[in-house]
Design an enzyme around this catalytic site. Structure first.
Site, mmCIF file in Angstrom:
data_model
loop_
_atom_site.group_PDB
_atom_site.id
_atom_site.type_symbol
_atom_site.label_atom_id
_atom_site.label_comp_id
_atom_site.label_asym_id
_atom_site.label_seq_id
_atom_site.Cartn_x
_atom_site.Cartn_y
_atom_site.Cartn_z
ATOM 1 N N SER A 159 0.819 -1.200 0.000
ATOM 2 C CA SER A 159 0.000 0.000 0.000
ATOM 3 C C SER A 159 0.862 1.262 0.000
ATOM 4 C CB SER A 159 -0.944 -0.040 1.203
ATOM 5 O OG SER A 159 -1.939 0.928 1.096
ATOM 6 N N LYS A 180 -12.778 7.678 -8.091
ATOM 7 C CA LYS A 180 -12.009 8.900 -7.865
ATOM 8 C C LYS A 180 -10.758 8.625 -7.042
ATOM 9 C CE LYS A 180 -15.735 12.341 -8.141
ATOM 10 N NZ LYS A 180 -16.501 13.372 -7.386
#
Length: 427
Positions: A96, A135
């Site tokens: 991540s 988004k």
């Protein structure tokens, strides 16, 4: 002749100067948060002020806050000295947020047995709607593309790590130009990067790290403490402890210790939540749950208020960290939520219930304790007279006619220090 002699002296002394170079090493082992970002920034500034040749970040992280990740990436990209990110030791993972940080390094390296990838933005507790998810993904993809392009790394893989959660082993990452090298340890890494040219904001720099001295910077005690409480699970537990501490202090004034512990826990919880994406609706539900638990103690609701409090606590806990604004690891563990809710429910439904039951028991001291006690008539009650109860002589009136001396009686009520008694009939 003098010039030749100077060159010879410089030639022989140069290895000494090179060997005297200092390399700074720091370790990031855990989630990425504001404390981590501050530690990296301060370490870079300190290393630069001490004229270190470069700084090595030993990285092992499952992810963290996107805001803190951006701060760290910015510090690395604008660093006045080379930053080497080394995913180590064996078994470490740059996941991540760790992917962004590794790709941003001037030199990226991994130890054998490590992996990198899975940078797809995920939700905290519930699924984001399609638009918000798209988004967040597009924003993260653009961010990592810009980093990969800046450092001339594999842009295609970097975007796939975000959009499709791709992961690589150290060998795959090296072969596909995601990292620059594989090293077993820091000493081998320093030998491998020696002579490499990196591009800084001030220009190009050739690294001289062969035989360099490694100095390790550690977090201070305060930084370590703040790093621990920045964990969402710890923040959540501190919040509950703080609220319960204040609750016990208000319910039992003068206890002091619960109040002190509660205030300290709340202050630490608020500090932690200041750096986390807190959903205030979830926080309001948790506070409302505490209010319902307090009312359950004061009002006889046959458990309805307690059940409402449990439901409110569970929903508030699951909503406390809002989704869509950070990466993988910024969430409260479901196991922690369920455990906290279960413990709270058991406490209020059973422990407090037992306490209330004890409060409602028949009094064992004082005038009220006389009700139901048995005694003996000392002077004939017709209807007034005297009786002995609990070894004491009392004025008494009979509720069951005339009673003779020596008759057994039971106290039914007391008014103005006079006992109203009834005879005990032997069966």
């Amino acid at each position: 002749m003098k010039r030749c002699l100077s060159y010879c002296i410089l030639f022989f002394l140069l290895p000494v100067f090179v060997a005297a170079q200092k390399v700074v090493s720091i370790k990031i082992d855990g989630s990425i948060n504001p404390v981590t970002a501050d530690f990296i920034r301060n370490s870079i500034e300190r290393a630069h002020s001490e004229n270190a040749e470069c700084i090595i970040i030993q990285l092992n992280t499952p992810g963290g806050l996107l805001k803190s990740t951006r701060v760290i990436v910015s510090e690395i990209l604008e660093s006045p000295l080379p930053v080497i990110v080394f995913v180590s030791p064996g078994g470490a993972h740059a996941g991540s947020a760790g992917v962004f940080i590794t790709l941003a390094a001037h030199i990226a390296a991994m130890a054998p047995g490590t992996n990198i990838g899975a940078a797809h933005p995920v939700t905290m507790q519930a699924q984001m709607d399609t638009t918000m998810n798209e988004k967040a993904t597009n924003d993260a993809a653009a961010f990592i593309r810009s980093i990969a392009e800046k450092r001339h790394r594999n842009i295609e893989w970097a975007e796939r790590a975000v959009r499709r959660s791709y992961s690589y082993t150290e060998t795959e990452a090296f072969q596909d130009s995601v990292i620059d090298m594989i090293a077993k340890n820091e000493q081998e890494l320093l030998e491998m990067i020696n002579g490499k040219i990196v591009e800084l904001t001030s220009g190009k720099k050739a690294l001289q790290t062969s035989g360099a001295k490694i100095e390790t910077y550690e977090m201070s005690f305060l930084e370590k403490l703040l790093d621990i409480i920045s964990d969402p699970n710890i923040a959540y537990i501190l919040l509950l402890l703080g609220m319960y501490g204040i609750f016990f202090e208000l319910y039992n004034p003068g206890a002091i210790l619960p109040g002190i512990v509660g205030v300290i826990a709340l202050i630490l919880a608020f500090y932690s939540m200041h750096s986390l994406p807190v959903n205030y609706a979830g926080l309001a539900l948790i506070i409302f749950a505490i209010i319902l638990f307090i009312l359950e103690i004061k009002i006889v609701s046959h458990g309805l208020l307690a059940i409402g409090g449990i439901v409110s606590l569970l929903l508030g806990s699951m909503m406390l960290i809002k989704s869509g604004s950070s990466l993988e690891m910024t969430r409260i563990s479901r196991a922690v939520i369920i455990t906290a809710t279960a413990v709270t429910a058991l406490f209020f439904l059973f422990v407090v219930g037992l306490g209330l039951k004890a409060q409602r028991r028949k009094a064992v001291t004082g005038l009220e304790a006389m009700i139901g006690e048995t005694g003996e008539v000392l002077e004939m009650l017709a209807p007034g007279g005297t009786v002995r109860v609990q070894g004491e002589i009392w004025k008494a009136e009979s509720l069951g006619g005339t009673l003779q001396k020596g008759d057994k009686i039971r106290v039914k009520e007391m008014k103005n220090f006079t006992l109203y008694v009834e005879p005990i009939h032997n069966s």
